[in-house]
Write an enzyme that holds these catalytic residues in place. Sequence first.
Site, PDB file in Angstrom:
ATOM      1  N   CYS A 125      -2.595   4.156   1.983  1.00  0.00           N
ATOM      2  CA  CYS A 125      -1.626   4.275   2.781  1.00  0.00           C
ATOM      3  C   CYS A 125      -0.625   5.139   1.832  1.00  0.00           C
ATOM      4  CB  CYS A 125      -0.908   3.072   3.425  1.00  0.00           C
ATOM      5  SG  CYS A 125      -2.026   1.899   4.008  1.00  0.00           S
ATOM      6  N   HIS A 165      -0.066   3.423  12.833  1.00  0.00           N
ATOM      7  CA  HIS A 165      -0.063   3.577  11.154  1.00  0.00           C
ATOM      8  C   HIS A 165      -1.226   4.628  10.815  1.00  0.00           C
ATOM      9  CE1 HIS A 165      -0.353   2.806   7.008  1.00  0.00           C
ATOM     10  NE2 HIS A 165      -0.154   1.564   7.261  1.00  0.00           N
ATOM     11  N   HIS A 212       8.426   2.310   5.158  1.00  0.00           N
ATOM     12  CA  HIS A 212       6.943   2.170   5.442  1.00  0.00           C
ATOM     13  C   HIS A 212       6.866   1.630   6.985  1.00  0.00           C
ATOM     14  CE1 HIS A 212       2.597   2.503   4.657  1.00  0.00           C
ATOM     15  NE2 HIS A 212       2.428   1.296   4.665  1.00  0.00           N
TER      16      HIS A 212
END
Lengths: 188, 397
Positions: B150, B325, B288
Amino acid sequence: MATARRESWGSTEPIALKEYLRLKKWAKYYDRRSAGALVVLARLLAGRQIDPRTPIHWALGDLEFQDYGLETIREKSRDEAGTWSSERFAREGMHSVSPLTQFKVLYNMPLCLAAMELDLVGENSVTHGLDEGMLVSAVATAWEGDMILGATRCRADGGIDCVAALARRDEIPLDRRGDILEILGEWT
Amino acid sequence: MTERVFLCGAGVVSPIGSGWDEFRQGVLEGRHGCARLTVFDGTLLPVHLAAEARANAKVIPSADRDDRKSIFLAMAASQILPTHRGWNAVAPALRWALLGGGIEHFDLAGYTSDPDPDWRLYQRHLRVAVEELCSTYGVGGMRSVNVSACVGATQAMGVAFRHVRANPDLAILAGGTDSMLSPLHYMGFHHLGALSEWNGDPALACRPFDADRCGIVLGEGAGLTVVQSDRTAHPSEILAEIVGYGTTLDAHMVTDPDPEGTQLARCALDAIADAKIRPEDVDCVHLHGTGTPKNEPAEAAAMRRIFGSRASEVPVFSLKGQVGHLVGACGAVETLAAALCLREQVVLPTVNCMRVDQSLGLRVVQGEPLAMPLRHILKLNAAFGGQNAALVLRRVP
């Protein structure tokens, strides 16, 4: 001055992972790629004082040999005609492999697992491809001292080749092209 | 004299729209990108929510064999590069491509239906798509595919920044692309227990900072920009200045972020120091913000380490309530959204955060965009496994 260590394991040769694990139960997260990376790195760093902020950059090749339960999923996701069945996949196939498998397919696991064992918290990157591309991240560092560079190749027969190196930014040959294991291996 | 480094132009494929104009409009109007999974038949899966990439309000189609992230990469590149004045004015040898991405696509349906399959033939490597891109658009210099989960795209953009700062003649295509919306990868995330099991309206399933947050919704897409110095950038293409980068490792646990946020904070402070500013110069933070129970407390702890008593005053937001995401691409698309904030002088609301988890102690913007003077935005991302990355962007008037 740059230095490196190279290790290879045959297709069925055990990798002495547990010798380098503080918590043996963490072995469940390791596949042979991650095990090889930790072992070669631990052996390279043995007896050296390493700043925890030492950067670490790692390159990985394609997954060549481990199918991580694909054949099992396939068997449990086929209909009577032998073709894909999303219904059977949902009912059986997706439940047929261990959740731990996910830790073994993520590319960043060899680096992250090694960092946990060796308490490394510095700059980092994981690159896919066993060419010079991984050097791009390493040479961009602001770190003045040695950094860790490593690479892992899984061979089609199940063998593993790993190189780990310690080198300063100004020693990294960004103009070199070719196999990163060979580039790093020149420092052995 | 140190050259300034800019993000120049944008190619975007996202669940709330593709192309800069559609993406911009989607971000600013708070469009929802999460819905029922449609790109493969997941109706019988325990969870079947997704934020699928759309163009002109329609999900981008593909076949089982197609690697969607490679499709998105080509789409995003075609939006930005053919007409990019700064890029096309630079010699091919000085054009690089540093991109983040995820694990290989695997055509599980094709493999399963093959009576005698070789599994390698059903795998699609992003490196191949990147090589095609480099060939199409004349990238004659370095290229790499960062697969740091990520933070892959964030690291790629940060490394591009450092290289352009050191060599202002370079033009570096930077960003990322990813899609985990295939049976095998979706299964993997379900096994990790990471997916939202929200039972209500799918659009509300990803709830960063909300007291009722319950997991991620897998998204997909791509974000690309060209990182250039003021020596080669075309003024009309500049979105924002990039002034700082940091990356660290938690070295904590393989399954969880460090709840103290120690290394996440250090990563942010490294980026702030790199920008030659102080924490009090940061006007807002694009976190995030995954919508998982453990991510947000770790980020809140990091905020306290970065800002001290100001941690509860600095406005924060997450884009994931809107786009889900995007894993290996999240840093790219979210950084472009941060650049948009600087241009529009607004802090975005976190869509789906209806009841802020008060234990976090964060000033989460809700409802409408918060108009305020913004000069510096801190962008944070964190990866499963403990990798962290931070960028600092500055407004270009």
